[in-house]
Design an enzyme around this catalytic site. Structure first.
Site, short mmCIF file in Angstrom:
data_model
loop_
_atom_site.label_atom_id
_atom_site.label_comp_id
_atom_site.label_asym_id
_atom_site.label_seq_id
_atom_site.Cartn_x
_atom_site.Cartn_y
_atom_site.Cartn_z
N SER A 219 0.83 -1.20 0.00
CA SER A 219 0.00 0.00 0.00
C SER A 219 0.87 1.26 0.00
CB SER A 219 -0.96 -0.04 1.20
OG SER A 219 -1.96 0.93 1.09
N ASP B 234 -9.74 -4.44 -5.02
CA ASP B 234 -9.07 -3.31 -4.38
C ASP B 234 -9.38 -2.02 -5.14
OD1 ASP B 234 -7.37 -1.62 -2.99
OD2 ASP B 234 -5.53 -2.66 -3.59
N HIS C 274 -7.95 -5.17 -0.68
CA HIS C 274 -6.68 -4.50 -0.38
C HIS C 274 -5.96 -5.14 0.80
CE1 HIS C 274 -3.89 -1.16 -0.56
NE2 HIS C 274 -4.06 -0.91 0.73
#
Length: 351
Positions: free
Chosen positions: A213, A293, A325
């Protein structure tokens, strides 16, 4: 600047509820010595309690992970649990915390896999955690377990950086802290650095950067900076970007707020410039995206832009079908999480 954590009453549902303001997931801990399950909350834009509605006129900004009051108070919607380092009895991985810098305050957790051959040097994985640049920690139980798994299965020394969080420490602090920690790793190239594990066991001709991320975003920055500034004593072989954030979502407003000196939506830290892609200082890149995601398209775009940039390396992309995600960090025993980790590990072993 004051910081607090939101503690509104919550209704908790089991098994990944489709919940309008919070999602409660269960993490199965595979190595942290505590209860079998823990809960983690993903904060969405929160509902307004009676008190917060009363004080709504005192709120200056509200984002996914925090709100800013007019008096400068920062109210975060998530707290981060931390655990001390420990020796994992299952994998044999040892861990310790080290100080990279006292001013600014930068630290890291180092993971040393079970040593089979004391004469053999081990590759180094420099890991950067995610968390929207504003929460999470290299010392959290789930990230400790995740990096322990990578260290054990790939047989690498892992260095997980604890960078300063925004908005208390505005961007670019997280980028600069991560760069400083990578330079600290490089200071062991001649075998006389401050950390014995790196002096004795690290092969600094085989170094990888990786992150999930926000950590994927920072990992790209590190690889690009190695390409532009160099990193004497270190050969950066590859980068692994898992579900990386590169703008293009509603969270861009939050990122811009956390970076007062930003260059707008085209800032190269948010949206990598072609010249930064072209000069990545590594030979190989692996990108993961997840089908469900909100950052899926962002990851695919990064992959396509990197291929067209003129960079001379090799880039691969893997899509995690039916997943959301950073699903892999939440339950390391989940079959698709294990598949992601297996591919991650194979990439490291190819180095």
């Amino acid at each position: 600047m004051k910081v607090s954590f939101m503690a509104n009453s919550l209704n908790i549902l089991l098994l990944r509820p489709s919940f309008p303001h919070f999602q409660c997931l269960f993490l199965r801990s595979t190595s942290y010595p505590r209860s079998r399950f823990k809960t983690r909350f993903y904060a969405d834009y929160p509902s307004q309690s009676m008190d917060s509605q009363t004080n709504q006129n005192q709120i200056l900004h509200e984002f996914r992970f925090f709100r800013v009051h007019k008096n400068g108070h920062i109210e975060k919607f998530q707290s981060t649990e931390k655990t001390p380092p420990f020796d994992d009895k299952v994998t044999g991985v040892q861990s310790k915390d080290v100080v990279v810098s006292s001013e600014p305050a930068i630290s890291a957790r180092i993971f040393l896999p079970k040593i089979q051959d004391p004469t053999r040097k081990l590759p180094v994985l420099f890991y950067v955690h995610g968390g929207g640049f504003c929460f999470e920690s290299a010392f959290s139980p789930k990230l400790h377990n995740y990096v322990t798994t990578l260290s054990s299965e790939a047989d690498v020394i892992a260095v997980s950086v604890e960078y300063r969080l925004a908005p208390e420490h505005p961007i670019p602090a997280c980028y600069e802290d991560s760069w400083a920690a990578l330079q600290w790793v490089a200071s062991h190239a001649k075998g006389n650095g401050p950390e014995a594990w790196l002096n004795e066991h690290a092969d600094l001709d085989t170094v990888f950067v990786a992150g999930d991320s926000a950590g994927g975003n920072i990992s790209h920055y590190l690889a690009s900076r190695v390409g532009s500034d160099g990193l004497p004593g270190v050969k950066l072989v590859g980068a692994v970007l898992v579900h990386p954030y590169f703008g293009g979502t509603d969270d861009d407003k939050m990122w811009l707020y956390m970076y007062p000196g930003n260059g707008g939506l085209q800032d190269p830290k948010l949206k990598p410039a072609v010249e930064d892609l072209a000069r990545l200082g590594c030979e190989r890149v692996l990108v993961f995206v997840a089908q469900k995601d909100h950052l899926r398209e962002v990851g695919w775009s990064y992959f396509e832009e990197l291929k067209k940039s003129g960079w001379g390396g090799n880039v691969e992309i893997v899509e995690n079908e039916g997943e959301e995600h950073c699903f892999h960090i939440e339950d390391l025993s989940y079959v698709k999480a294990q598949a992601l980790i297996k591919r991650f590990v194979s990439f490291l072993k190819e180095g």
